[in-house]
Design a protein around this motif. Structure first.
Motif, PDB file in Angstrom:
ATOM      1  N   VAL A 658      18.795   1.870  29.910  1.00 46.14           N
ATOM      2  CA  VAL A 658      19.408   0.613  29.460  1.00 46.14           C
ATOM      3  C   VAL A 658      20.866   0.634  29.882  1.00 46.14           C
ATOM      4  O   VAL A 658      21.588   1.592  29.592  1.00 46.14           O
ATOM      5  N   ASP A 659      21.299  -0.410  30.598  1.00 45.91           N
ATOM      6  CA  ASP A 659      22.694  -0.439  31.037  1.00 45.91           C
ATOM      7  C   ASP A 659      23.620  -1.034  29.982  1.00 45.91           C
ATOM      8  O   ASP A 659      24.819  -0.739  29.945  1.00 45.91           O
ATOM      9  N   ARG A 660      23.041  -1.859  29.096  1.00 49.43           N
ATOM     10  CA  ARG A 660      23.882  -2.511  28.091  1.00 49.43           C
ATOM     11  C   ARG A 660      23.000  -3.020  26.957  1.00 49.43           C
ATOM     12  O   ARG A 660      21.893  -3.506  27.205  1.00 49.43           O
ATOM     13  N   VAL A 661      23.476  -2.889  25.744  1.00 49.82           N
ATOM     14  CA  VAL A 661      22.772  -3.439  24.588  1.00 49.82           C
ATOM     15  C   VAL A 661      23.550  -4.651  24.091  1.00 49.82           C
ATOM     16  O   VAL A 661      24.750  -4.555  23.797  1.00 49.82           O
ATOM     17  N   PRO A 694      18.424  -7.207  34.227  1.00 38.95           N
ATOM     18  CA  PRO A 694      17.065  -6.714  33.955  1.00 38.95           C
ATOM     19  C   PRO A 694      17.037  -5.336  33.290  1.00 38.95           C
ATOM     20  O   PRO A 694      16.020  -4.949  32.728  1.00 38.95           O
ATOM     21  N   GLN A 695      18.156  -4.585  33.350  1.00 37.21           N
ATOM     22  CA  GLN A 695      18.208  -3.265  32.713  1.00 37.21           C
ATOM     23  C   GLN A 695      18.736  -3.325  31.275  1.00 37.21           C
ATOM     24  O   GLN A 695      18.833  -2.304  30.608  1.00 37.21           O
ATOM     25  N   SER A 696      19.055  -4.514  30.800  1.00 46.86           N
ATOM     26  CA  SER A 696      19.666  -4.644  29.472  1.00 46.86           C
ATOM     27  C   SER A 696      18.610  -4.718  28.380  1.00 46.86           C
ATOM     28  O   SER A 696      17.434  -4.990  28.633  1.00 46.86           O
ATOM     29  N   VAL A 728      11.893 -11.945  38.475  1.00 45.37           N
ATOM     30  CA  VAL A 728      10.528 -11.450  38.300  1.00 45.37           C
ATOM     31  C   VAL A 728      10.482 -10.486  37.125  1.00 45.37           C
ATOM     32  O   VAL A 728       9.478 -10.367  36.438  1.00 45.37           O
ATOM     33  N   VAL A 729      11.581  -9.768  36.937  1.00 41.57           N
ATOM     34  CA  VAL A 729      11.752  -8.946  35.739  1.00 41.57           C
ATOM     35  C   VAL A 729      12.948  -9.503  34.991  1.00 41.57           C
ATOM     36  O   VAL A 729      13.805 -10.177  35.568  1.00 41.57           O
ATOM     37  N   GLY A 730      13.019  -9.221  33.714  1.00 38.61           N
ATOM     38  CA  GLY A 730      14.118  -9.748  32.922  1.00 38.61           C
ATOM     39  C   GLY A 730      14.557  -8.765  31.860  1.00 38.61           C
ATOM     40  O   GLY A 730      13.920  -7.722  31.653  1.00 38.61           O
ATOM     41  N   PRO A 731      15.644  -9.064  31.176  1.00 36.42           N
ATOM     42  CA  PRO A 731      16.126  -8.168  30.127  1.00 36.42           C
ATOM     43  C   PRO A 731      15.095  -8.016  29.013  1.00 36.42           C
ATOM     44  O   PRO A 731      14.526  -9.001  28.541  1.00 36.42           O
TER      45      PRO A 731
END
Length: 873
Positions: A658-661, A694-696, A728-731
Motif C-alpha cells: 500500500v503506497d498510501r492510506v 491503484p496501490q492505495s 482497469v485496477v483501482g484503489p
C-alpha cells in the motif's frame, strides 16, 4: 525629577533590547529576576507573587517577580511548556573580584524547540525544532532537528490545499516550535499555531540557500551535500541551515553532536497524512483525549527511550519496499522464535539510560555527574547484550550488533573519575573520585584536616584557658574567631587579640588561628574551582566519543523495537504477514489491535478479501453500532503494521503493498477556518479522489451524510463510480454507508461487492453479532441505538411508530425486490422462518431426470422466484 536607572538595570535594558520577544531571567545574587511586562507574565503563569521596586524608565513603579536560581529550571520548563521563549542572563564574573557592577551576559536562550536539559524534557519522545523555507511556487523545504539527540532530517511539502502536506508533517512529527522567515506571508503561521506549534519568526538571511549550504557543510566538515541526498533541494537546504543556525544561537554552542543530515523522500514510505493519522488514532486520540488508546500506545512496549522513539518513527513511516519490510519481519520473527533471548534482552535493556540524549548533553557540555554514572552502567551491559546472539541472527540484528561498541574508553574514564554515588548536578561538587587528580586530593585533604584542626584547637584552648564555654566560630566578615562570654572575660589570656564586641561577650583571634584560616579558606575555594575545571575537561574528553555513542544508541533502539514487536506478537497472538507486490489484501480472522485490548468480551474477528483488479470495492451496510468503522480501521491498521515490519492481529494476512492510506471517517467542524462539517468532509474527499492510486487503500465511512438524503446519495454513488472507473485496477476501498440504494452498484460495476454486518432481530431485541458476511441489508436499526443511548422512551416509541408508518407506504410501482440477506438472521420468536418458494421447489427437484434445456428453464424460473417474481412467466 526621577533618578536614572542603576548600572545593573542599564545592563538589563541592554539585554532586553536584544531579545524583545523573550522573557529575560536576569541573575541578581541568589535569584533570577524578571521586570516589567515579563514580571507580569511570570507571576501570572507561574502563580508567584508580583512585587514592585524602584522605578522604570518612565518613572513608574517597576513590577518585579523572581525565582531562586537553584530552582530556576523547573520554572523555566513550565514557561517553555506554555510556548514562551526564555533568555538566561548570568553573572559572568566573580562578584567578589568584580570592580563596580558585576558583568552579565546571555548564556542561553531556551525555546520550546531547543530543549536539551533532562529536567525540561517531559518525555522520552523526540523533541523537534521545525524550520520551513519557501522554495519554488507553493513548495516549501522542511527541516526537523532534535537538539537533544542530534537527529536531523529534511523533506519537502506543498503549500497548496490549505498547506495539507505541511500539516501532515506537523501531525506526524509533532514539533514543539517552528521557525519561519520574518517576511513569510500567508496563512501558514496561523495554521501552525492552531495545531499547537509555537511559531518563531527568524531573520530572512538565515534562510538563504547559499548561506545555509555553507553553514551545513561547515558543521559536517564536507565540501558538498551530495552524500545526504538533498543537493538539489534548495528549499530543504535553506530550512536545514536556518534550523541549525537557530539552534546554535539559542544554545550558545556549536552543537558538535549534530554530525549529519537525512533526506526523507515520500516515495520511500507509506504516506499517512494528518487526517489518516487522526482518524486511525495512530499516535494521538481522535478527540485529543490523550495517547492511551492509540496504536502507538498499544505497540510501544519497548524498554528504552531510544526504542520508544524508534517505534514511533517506524509507525508513522511504514515502508513500501518489499525487501526492506521482509528484513524487519525476519528480525521480529527471530525474537519470536527465541523466547529466552528475547526475554533476556528486554530484561537487560530495562536498566539502560537514554544514551542518545546523554551523548547530546555531553556534546553541549551540560551533562551531569549522574548522567555519566548511568551512561557508564549502561555501556557496561553491552558485552552481555551482544553475547545473547548467535551467528544465525538475521541481517538487521547483526547490523545493529556491529554498530554497538563496548566503549571501554568511556567506561574506564568515567569509572576512574566519577564517584559511585555522584550528585545529579556538577555545581553541587563532590563528584570526582579520590585518586583521579593528585592536586584535588591535596586540597580536599587540606580542607578536611583544616576543619579537624579547628575542632582540636577549640578543645585545646578550652583546656589551656579554663573557659569551658569557649567556641571557635566563623563568618564571612571576620573569618574564624574565638568567642568568650562576658562571665568568662577575666580568664582571657593576654595574647588574645580582640576583634569584635557582641551583646553576649567578646570575639578574639590569635596568629595561629589567622594562619590556619587563610589555608582553610583558600583550600575550600580552590577545591571547588579545581573540581569544576577537572569535570569540564572530562566532559570535553568524552565529547570525542559522542558519534560512537549515538551509533550505539540507535542500534539499541532498533534491537529494542524488534524485541518489543516480537513480544506483542507472542502476547497477543499476532502472525507474520505475507508481503506481496500485488493488489491483494487478504485477512483471515483480523482484529483491531487497540479495541480488542479494551473489550470485556472476546473480540469478534473478521475476514477481508480485497483485490485492486477484482474485488476492489466493498460496500458495507448494516446496523449502527454493528462494527463497520472498527472493521475498516482494523484492516487499515493491519496494513500499516505489516509494512512497518510488525506481525499483525490476524490468523493470516496477505498484504499487497500500500503506497498510501486515505480515510474519511467521522464528522469534524474546522471552526478556525470557518468551514462546516460537510465542507470539511468534501475537502477531505477531494484530497482522496485526486490523489489515490491503484496501490492505495481508501476507507470511506458515511460519505454524503452531511447534506440532504438525495444530494448525499448522489455524491456517494458518484464517488463509488469514480473510484471504480479510474482504471482497469483501482484503489482498494472499504465503503460503509446507510444509503441502501448503493447496493445496486454490485450489478453494474464488476469490481464492487456488497457486504453487511449480521444482526439478530428477535422483534423485541436487537443483538449485534459483529460479523461481516456477503450480501447487503437495508436496515440500520437507528431507533434501537437511540434507545441504547438513553433517549427517552417516549421519543423512541414515537420514532418506531413513524418508522412503521413510512414502511407501510409502498411506492406506486410496487415494493422493491429484496436485495439483502439480513433476514436470514431474523428470529420470529416461534422458531419458524417462512421458506422461500424457490428453496421449496429446489428441494423437490431431481436433476438426474432433467434434460439440459429443462435445467436451464428451471434455473430461470428459480431465479424469478428468488427475486419475488412470478415464477411461471
Amino acid at each position: 525629577m526621577t533618578d536614572g536607572p542603576t548600572p545593573a538595570m542599564r545592563q538589563y535594558y541592554s539585554v532586553k533590547a536584544r531579545y524583545p520577544d523573550a522573557i529575560l531571567f536576569f541573575r541578581m545574587g541568589d535569584f533570577y529576576e524578571t521586570f516589567g511586562e515579563d514580571a507580569g507574565v511570570v507571576a501570572r503563569e507561574l502563580d508567584i507573587t508580583l512585587t514592585a521596586r524602584g522605578r522604570d524608565k518612565n518613572g513608574d513603579r517597576m513590577p518585579l517577580a523572581g525565582v531562586p536560581h537553584h530552582a530556576a529550571d523547573g520554572y523555566i520548563a513550565r514557561l517553555v511548556g506554555k510556548g514562551y521563549k526564555v533568555v538566561i542572563c548570568d553573572q559572568i564574573e566573580d562578584p567578589k573580584t568584580a570592580k563596580g557592577v558585576v558583568k552579565r551576559d546571555v548564556t542561553r536562550v531556551i525555546t520550546p524547540g531547543t530543549l536539551i536539559d533532562s529536567s525540561m524534557l517531559g518525555s522520552a519522545g523526540a523533541h523537534y525544532l521545525m524550520a520551513i523555507a519557501p522554495d519554488r511556487k507553493e513548495t516549501f523545504g522542511l527541516a526537523f532537528l532534535d537538539v537533544s539527540t542530534g537527529e536531523f532530517f529534511v523533506s519537502a511539502g506543498s503549500g497548496a490545499h490549505d498547506c495539507a502536506d505541511i500539516v501532515s508533517e506537523v501531525v506526524r512529527y509533532r514539533p514543539s516550535e517552528a521557525i519561519v522567515p520574518e517576511s513569510l506571508a500567508g496563512a501558514l503561521p496561523a495554521r501552525l499555531e492552531n495545531l499547537g506549534v509555537t511559531v518563531s519568526r527568524y531573520r530572512d538571511d538565515s534562510f538563504d540557500p547559499g548561506a545555509a549550504f555553507e553553514c551545513l557543510c561547515g558543521q559536517f566538515g564536507t565540501a558538498t551535500l551530495d552524500g545526504y541526498g538533498c543537493a538539489d533541494m534548495a528549499g530543504a537546504i535553506a530550512a536545514a541551515g536556518a534550523a541549525l543556525r537557530y539552534a546554535q544561537e539559542t544554545q550558545q554552542s556549536p552543537l558538535a553532536h549534530i554530525t549529519g543530515l537525512a533526506t526523507r523522500v515520500p516515495s520511500e514510505n507509506m504516506v499517512l497524512d494528518a487526517i489518516t493519522l487522526r482518524n486511525l488514532e495512530i499516535t494521538t486520540g481522535i478527540r485529543g483525549e490523550g495517547d492511551g488508546n492509540t496504536l502507538l500506545a498499544a505497540l510501544d512496549v519497548t524498554e528504552t527511550s531510544m526504542g520508544s522513539r524508534t517505534m514511533r518513527s517506524f509507525l508513522i513511516g511504514p515502508l513500501v519496499r518489499k525487501a526492506a519490510i521482509e528484513e524487519r519481519l525476519d528480525a521480529v520473527e527471530w525474537f519470536v522464535d527465541h523466547a529466552l533471548d528475547r526475554q533476556a534482552l528486554r530484561a537487560a535493556l530495562g536498566d539502560f539510560a537514554d544514551i542518545e540524549r546523554i551523548a547530546g548533553r555531553i556534546a553541549y557540555g551540560n551533562a551531569g555527574p549522574g548522567d555519566l554514572s548511568t551512561l557508564r552502567d549502561s555501556l557496561r551491559a553491552i558485552p552481555d547484550v551482544k553475547a545473547l546472539f548467535s551467528g544465525d541472527a538475521p541481517a538487521l540484528i547483526r547490523e545493529a550488533l556491529d554498530a554497538m561498541s563496548d566503549h571501554t574508553r568511556v567506561t574506564d574514564l568515567v569509572d576512574r573519575a566519577i564517584v559511585d554515588d555522584p550528585p545529579a548536578l556538577a555545581k553541587s561538587g563532590g563528584m570526582i573520585r579520590e585518586g583521579f587528580n593528585a592536586k584535588l586530593d591535596e586540597l580536599r585533604h587540606l580542607a578536611t584536616t583544616g576543619k579537624d584542626w579547628i575542632a582540636e584547637f577549640q578543645q585545646q584552648e578550652r583546656e589551656r584557658t579554663g573557659i569551658k564555654s569557649l567556641k571557635v566560630g566563623y563568618n564571612r566578615v571576620f573569618g574564624y574567631y574565638i568567642e568568650v562570654t562576658k562571665p568568662n572575660l577575666h580568664l582571657v589570656p593576654p595574647e588574645y587579640e580582640r576583634r569584635q564586641t557582641t551583646a553576649n561577650g567578646e570575639r578574639y583571634t590569635i596568629p595561629d588561628l589567622r594562619e590556619k584560616e587563610a589555608l582553610i579558606a583558600t583550600a575550600e575555594e580552590r577545591l571547588t574551582a579545581l573540581e569544576a575545571e577537572i569535570y569540564a575537561e572530562l566532559i570535553r574528553t568524552l565529547a570525542e566519543d559522542v558519534p560512537g555513542l549515538q551509533a550505539t544508541a540507535r542500534a539499541v533502539g532498533l534491537l529494542d523495537v524488534y524485541a518489543a514487536l516480537a513480544e506483542n506478537a507472542v502476547r497477543y497472538g499476532y502472525s507474520r504477514p505475507v508481503i506481496e507486490e500485488s493488489g491483494r489484501i487478504i485477512i483471515r480472522d483480523g482484529r483491531h489491535p487497540v479495541v480488542e485490548r479494551h473489550l470485556p468480551v472476546p473480540f469478534v474477528p473478521n475476514d477481508t478479501d480485497l483485490d485492486a483488479s477484482d474485488d476492489q470495492i466493498m460496500i458495507i451496510t448494516g446496523a449502527n453500532m454493528a462494527g463497520k468503522s472498527t472493521y475498516m480501521r482494523a484492516v487499515a491498521l493491519c496494513c500499516i503494521m505489516a509494512q512497518m515490519g510488525s506481525f499483525v492481529p490476524a490468523r493470516h494476512a496477505t498484504v499487497g503493498l500500500v503506497d498510501r492510506v486515505f480515510t474519511r471517517v467521522g464528522a469534524f467542524d474546522d471552526l478556525a477556518s470557518g468551514q462546516s462539517t460537510f465542507m470539511v468532509e468534501m475537502l477531505e474527499l477531494a484530497n482522496i479522489l485526486n490523489n489515490a492510486t491503484p496501490q492505495s487503500l481508501v476507507i470511506l465511512d458515511e460519505i454524503g451524510r452531511g447534506t440532504s438524503t438525495l444530494d448525499g446519495c448522489a455524491i456517494a454513488r458518484a464517488v463509488v463510480e469514480f473510484l471504480h472507473g479510474k482504471a482497469v485496477v483501482g484503489p482498494r476501498t472499504l465503503f460503509a454507508t446507510h444509503f441502501h440504494d448503493l447496493i445496486d452498484l454490485e450489478d453494474s460495476l464488476k469490481r464492487v461487492k456488497n457486504f453487511h454486518f449480521a444482526v439478530k432481530d428477535t422483534g423485541n431485541e436487537v443483538v449485534f453479532l459483529r460479523k461481516i458476511i456477503p450480501g447487503a441489508t437495508d436496515k440500520s436499526y437507528g431507533v434501537h441505538v437511540a434507545h441504547l443511548a438513553g433517549i427517552p422512551k417516549k421519543v423512541t416509541d414515537r420514532a418506531m411508530a413513524i418508522l412503521k408508518e413510512e414502511a407501510a407506504r409502498e411506492p406506486s410501482g410496487g415494493p422493491r425486490a429484496p436485495r439483502y440477506t439480513q433476514m436470514l438472521l431474523v428470529d420470529t420468536g416461534e422458531g419458524v422462518v417462512e421458506e422461500n418458494p424457490a428453496v421449496r421447489e429446489l428441494k423437490n427437484l431431481n436433476p438426474n431426470e432433467m434434460t439440459p434445456v429443462d435445467a436451464l428453464n428451471t434455473l430461470c424460473r428459480l431465479q424469478r422466484l428468488a427475486n419475488g417474481e412470478d415464477g411461471e412467466r
